[in-house]
Design a protein around this motif. Structure first.
Motif, PDB file in Angstrom:
ATOM      1  N   GLU A  64       0.148  -5.273  18.877  1.00  0.00           N
ATOM      2  CA  GLU A  64      -0.729  -6.118  19.685  1.00  0.00           C
ATOM      3  C   GLU A  64      -0.893  -7.514  19.098  1.00  0.00           C
ATOM      4  OE1 GLU A  64      -2.667  -5.310  22.702  1.00  0.00           O
ATOM      5  OE2 GLU A  64      -0.917  -3.994  22.706  1.00  0.00           O
ATOM      6  N   GLY A  65      -0.249  -7.775  17.951  1.00  0.00           N
ATOM      7  CA  GLY A  65      -0.280  -9.106  17.378  1.00  0.00           C
ATOM      8  C   GLY A  65      -1.479  -9.411  16.512  1.00  0.00           C
ATOM      9  N   TYR A  66      -2.143  -8.369  15.981  1.00  0.00           N
ATOM     10  CA  TYR A  66      -3.265  -8.597  15.071  1.00  0.00           C
ATOM     11  C   TYR A  66      -2.780  -9.355  13.830  1.00  0.00           C
ATOM     12  CZ  TYR A  66      -6.726  -5.692  17.487  1.00  0.00           C
ATOM     13  OH  TYR A  66      -7.626  -5.185  18.407  1.00  0.00           O
ATOM     14  N   SER A  67      -3.682 -10.130  13.242  1.00  0.00           N
ATOM     15  CA  SER A  67      -3.302 -10.998  12.128  1.00  0.00           C
ATOM     16  C   SER A  67      -2.897 -10.199  10.887  1.00  0.00           C
ATOM     17  CB  SER A  67      -4.453 -11.937  11.772  1.00  0.00           C
ATOM     18  OG  SER A  67      -5.588 -11.213  11.352  1.00  0.00           O
ATOM     19  N   ASP A  68      -2.067 -10.847  10.077  1.00  0.00           N
ATOM     20  CA  ASP A  68      -1.579 -10.309   8.802  1.00  0.00           C
ATOM     21  C   ASP A  68      -0.897  -8.945   8.960  1.00  0.00           C
ATOM     22  OD1 ASP A  68      -1.008 -10.247   6.159  1.00  0.00           O
ATOM     23  OD2 ASP A  68      -3.076 -10.458   5.462  1.00  0.00           O
ATOM     24  N   PRO A  69       0.174  -8.894   9.740  1.00  0.00           N
ATOM     25  CA  PRO A  69       0.861  -7.619   9.965  1.00  0.00           C
ATOM     26  C   PRO A  69       1.430  -7.009   8.688  1.00  0.00           C
ATOM     27  CG  PRO A  69       2.161  -9.453  10.805  1.00  0.00           C
ATOM     28  CD  PRO A  69       0.817  -9.993  10.481  1.00  0.00           C
ATOM     29  N   ARG A  70       1.794  -7.848   7.704  1.00  0.00           N
ATOM     30  CA  ARG A  70       2.352  -7.294   6.471  1.00  0.00           C
ATOM     31  C   ARG A  70       1.297  -6.491   5.704  1.00  0.00           C
ATOM     32  NH1 ARG A  70       6.933  -7.433   3.759  1.00  0.00           N
ATOM     33  NH2 ARG A  70       6.924  -7.258   1.472  1.00  0.00           N
ATOM     34  N   ARG A  74       1.548  -2.563   4.773  1.00  0.00           N
ATOM     35  CA  ARG A  74       1.359  -1.996   3.433  1.00  0.00           C
ATOM     36  C   ARG A  74       0.369  -0.836   3.473  1.00  0.00           C
ATOM     37  NH1 ARG A  74       1.711  -7.465   1.345  1.00  0.00           N
ATOM     38  NH2 ARG A  74      -0.553  -7.644   1.464  1.00  0.00           N
ATOM     39  N   ARG A  75      -0.675  -0.983   4.269  1.00  0.00           N
ATOM     40  CA  ARG A  75      -1.654   0.104   4.389  1.00  0.00           C
ATOM     41  C   ARG A  75      -1.012   1.343   5.007  1.00  0.00           C
ATOM     42  NH1 ARG A  75      -6.888  -3.320   6.717  1.00  0.00           N
ATOM     43  NH2 ARG A  75      -7.311  -4.485   4.784  1.00  0.00           N
ATOM     44  N   ILE A  76      -0.192   1.118   6.032  1.00  0.00           N
ATOM     45  CA  ILE A  76       0.510   2.240   6.659  1.00  0.00           C
ATOM     46  C   ILE A  76       1.397   2.939   5.641  1.00  0.00           C
ATOM     47  CG2 ILE A  76       2.284   2.853   8.361  1.00  0.00           C
ATOM     48  CD1 ILE A  76       1.163   0.490  10.082  1.00  0.00           C
ATOM     49  N   ALA A  77       2.149   2.169   4.865  1.00  0.00           N
ATOM     50  CA  ALA A  77       3.051   2.742   3.862  1.00  0.00           C
ATOM     51  C   ALA A  77       2.274   3.565   2.834  1.00  0.00           C
ATOM     52  CB  ALA A  77       3.836   1.624   3.175  1.00  0.00           C
ATOM     53  N   LYS A  78       1.106   3.080   2.419  1.00  0.00           N
ATOM     54  CA  LYS A  78       0.284   3.819   1.455  1.00  0.00           C
ATOM     55  C   LYS A  78      -0.204   5.140   2.066  1.00  0.00           C
ATOM     56  CE  LYS A  78      -0.179   1.297  -2.384  1.00  0.00           C
ATOM     57  NZ  LYS A  78      -1.450   0.636  -2.708  1.00  0.00           N
ATOM     58  N   MET A  79      -0.622   5.094   3.318  1.00  0.00           N
ATOM     59  CA  MET A  79      -1.080   6.312   3.983  1.00  0.00           C
ATOM     60  C   MET A  79       0.052   7.322   4.120  1.00  0.00           C
ATOM     61  SD  MET A  79      -3.523   4.805   7.023  1.00  0.00           S
ATOM     62  CE  MET A  79      -4.926   3.738   6.649  1.00  0.00           C
ATOM     63  N   GLU A  80       1.235   6.830   4.500  1.00  0.00           N
ATOM     64  CA  GLU A  80       2.384   7.726   4.644  1.00  0.00           C
ATOM     65  C   GLU A  80       2.759   8.338   3.295  1.00  0.00           C
ATOM     66  OE1 GLU A  80       4.699   5.748   8.470  1.00  0.00           O
ATOM     67  OE2 GLU A  80       5.209   5.076   6.439  1.00  0.00           O
ATOM     68  N   ALA A  81       2.662   7.545   2.236  1.00  0.00           N
ATOM     69  CA  ALA A  81       2.977   8.057   0.904  1.00  0.00           C
ATOM     70  C   ALA A  81       2.001   9.151   0.493  1.00  0.00           C
ATOM     71  CB  ALA A  81       2.956   6.913  -0.116  1.00  0.00           C
ATOM     72  N   GLU A 289       7.256   1.583  18.607  1.00  0.00           N
ATOM     73  CA  GLU A 289       8.089   0.374  18.562  1.00  0.00           C
ATOM     74  C   GLU A 289       7.988  -0.351  17.216  1.00  0.00           C
ATOM     75  OE1 GLU A 289      10.086  -0.387  21.104  1.00  0.00           O
ATOM     76  OE2 GLU A 289       9.353   1.422  22.102  1.00  0.00           O
ATOM     77  N   VAL A 290       7.114   0.136  16.313  1.00  0.00           N
ATOM     78  CA  VAL A 290       6.878  -0.541  15.035  1.00  0.00           C
ATOM     79  C   VAL A 290       7.572   0.218  13.913  1.00  0.00           C
ATOM     80  CG1 VAL A 290       5.125  -1.260  13.354  1.00  0.00           C
ATOM     81  CG2 VAL A 290       4.673  -1.460  15.815  1.00  0.00           C
ATOM     82  N   THR A 291       8.355  -0.484  13.107  1.00  0.00           N
ATOM     83  CA  THR A 291       9.002   0.134  11.948  1.00  0.00           C
ATOM     84  C   THR A 291       8.443  -0.483  10.666  1.00  0.00           C
ATOM     85  OG1 THR A 291      10.798  -1.493  12.065  1.00  0.00           O
ATOM     86  CG2 THR A 291      11.130   0.607  13.210  1.00  0.00           C
ATOM     87  N   ILE A 292       8.371   0.330   9.643  1.00  0.00           N
ATOM     88  CA  ILE A 292       7.848  -0.111   8.350  1.00  0.00           C
ATOM     89  C   ILE A 292       9.012  -0.319   7.389  1.00  0.00           C
ATOM     90  CG2 ILE A 292       6.275   0.425   6.451  1.00  0.00           C
ATOM     91  CD1 ILE A 292       4.935  -0.027   9.197  1.00  0.00           C
ATOM     92  N   ASP A 293       9.028  -1.474   6.750  1.00  0.00           N
ATOM     93  CA  ASP A 293      10.100  -1.836   5.821  1.00  0.00           C
ATOM     94  C   ASP A 293      10.229  -0.790   4.712  1.00  0.00           C
ATOM     95  OD1 ASP A 293      11.905  -4.120   4.710  1.00  0.00           O
ATOM     96  OD2 ASP A 293      10.620  -3.530   3.020  1.00  0.00           O
ATOM     97  N   GLU A 294      11.454  -0.393   4.414  1.00  0.00           N
ATOM     98  CA  GLU A 294      11.688   0.624   3.389  1.00  0.00           C
ATOM     99  C   GLU A 294      11.245   0.154   2.006  1.00  0.00           C
ATOM    100  OE1 GLU A 294      12.447   3.794   3.349  1.00  0.00           O
ATOM    101  OE2 GLU A 294      12.356   3.740   5.533  1.00  0.00           O
ATOM    102  N   GLY A 295      11.290  -1.163   1.784  1.00  0.00           N
ATOM    103  CA  GLY A 295      10.809  -1.681   0.511  1.00  0.00           C
ATOM    104  C   GLY A 295       9.321  -1.440   0.334  1.00  0.00           C
ATOM    105  N   LEU A 296       8.550  -1.596   1.408  1.00  0.00           N
ATOM    106  CA  LEU A 296       7.109  -1.327   1.354  1.00  0.00           C
ATOM    107  C   LEU A 296       6.859   0.164   1.111  1.00  0.00           C
ATOM    108  CD1 LEU A 296       5.670  -3.508   4.283  1.00  0.00           C
ATOM    109  CD2 LEU A 296       5.553  -3.957   1.831  1.00  0.00           C
ATOM    110  N   ARG A 297       7.672   0.999   1.738  1.00  0.00           N
ATOM    111  CA  ARG A 297       7.510   2.451   1.558  1.00  0.00           C
ATOM    112  C   ARG A 297       7.806   2.839   0.109  1.00  0.00           C
ATOM    113  NH1 ARG A 297       9.627   3.721   7.262  1.00  0.00           N
ATOM    114  NH2 ARG A 297       7.788   4.571   8.285  1.00  0.00           N
ATOM    115  N   ALA A 298       8.857   2.275  -0.462  1.00  0.00           N
ATOM    116  CA  ALA A 298       9.224   2.584  -1.837  1.00  0.00           C
ATOM    117  C   ALA A 298       8.126   2.134  -2.795  1.00  0.00           C
ATOM    118  CB  ALA A 298      10.554   1.913  -2.182  1.00  0.00           C
TER     119      ALA A 298
END
Length: 306
Positions: A64-70, A74-81, A289-298
């Motif tokens: 939806e274009g909320y600010s600071d997507p990166r 990062r929060r998504i990657a932490k939750m997935e981890a 439609e949103v993908t999380i960078d593998e570097g953030l996941r690592a």
């Protein structure tokens, strides 16, 4: 305020299957005990459910274009981890405490309110029944979408315009949207309730205000003098009890309250269903439609392992 909780950490145990939203209600209220913070020991299930829902929500926010997507990513990657290798903190064995308070929930037979104007002045419904009420506020971070359904169901039993001024302010826009879809905003309007923009509203103390010297029932976290309005006398109560007070224009007796609640209790599974975004089609579709960078996941996995 100086009391046994002042500056200390509250650790709550014995309710491992609370939903995270329910746990937040208790932890949010710890500030009113003058505590420095609060932890609640939960089992893995409700934490996993909450994080799974929030991953979908955060991905939707990115779409939806909320600010600071990166930062969101990062929060998504932490939750997935965490979901890959879940781990929960618990008290140290043999930990010593300033005090241990045991509450037998089976001994609580009726609602409990906090009386004007001190959140530590707790009394049973029977102790304060009959007190006249001018205004009612259902809102703040102490509520979730289920509370507004419950209030709506109770208000739906009433015909005409309420004898009180009722304020409705869900905590989030998503709650407002869901309640509108389910028809509850129509119910609020039918009885003359004032619906506020989602957020803090009266609870903030510097936005909307109740009338001077009003007697109020509120679902907010605090009832300190003059916070909701000049000279206001504020009782803190549940959304369900607040709705009944709005209908009657006074605090009900325990018998009156239970009569209103009886039908609601039969529908508890649907009324108190939480807004899990991973089960809402429009959010799931956008999140896909949103993908999380593998570097953030690592990086997230590495920080979890550290």
């Amino acid at each position: 305020k100086k009391n046994i909780f002042n500056g200390r950490i509250l650790e709550i145990e014995g309710l491992p299957d609370l939903k995270c939203e329910q746990a937040f209600e208790l932890s949010d209220a710890s500030a009113e005990r003058s505590a420095a913070g609060c932890t609640i020991k939960l089992s893995e299930g409700p934490v996993r459910e909450y994080l799974t829902s929030n991953i979908t929500l955060l991905k939707w926010m990115i779409s939806e274009g909320y600010s600071d997507p990166r930062t969101l990513a990062r929060r998504i990657a932490k939750m997935e981890a965490w979901l890959e290798k879940p781990s929960l903190m618990s008290a140290d064995p043999g930990a010593e405490y300033a005090a241990t308070i045991e509450i037998n929930m089976s001994e609580i037979k009726e609602p409990i309110l906090c009386c004007p104007n001190d959140p530590d002045d707790a009394k049973t419904l029977s102790d304060v029944a009959g007190a006249k009420i001018d205004e009612v506020f259902i809102g703040s971070c102490m509520t979730n979408v289920g509370h507004y359904r419950a209030a709506g169901k109770m208000l739906g039993q009433f015909e005409g315009q309420l004898p009180t001024r009722l304020w409705i302010a869900p905590p989030t826009k998503m709650d407002q949207e869901q309640l509108t879809k389910e028809g509850f905003y129509a119910t609020y309007g039918k009885v003359g309730a004032r619906t506020e923009m989602p957020g803090c509203s009266l609870c903030m103390g510097n936005q909307a205000r109740v009338a001077d010297n009003a007697s109020v029932v509120s679902t907010s976290t605090r009832n300190f003098p003059n916070r909701l309005g000049k000279g206001a006398n504020v009782y803190l109560a549940s959304a369900e009890l607040s709705a009944v007070a709005a209908v009657l224009g006074r605090i009900p007796t325990a018998e009156e309250y239970l009569k209103y609640y009886e039908e609601l209790g039969k529908q508890a599974d649907t009324v108190y269903k939480y807004l899990n975004f991973d089960q809402v089609e429009s959010y799931v579709e956008a999140a896909s439609e949103v993908t999380i960078d593998e570097g953030l996941r690592a990086a997230a996995r590495a920080s979890m392992a550290a």
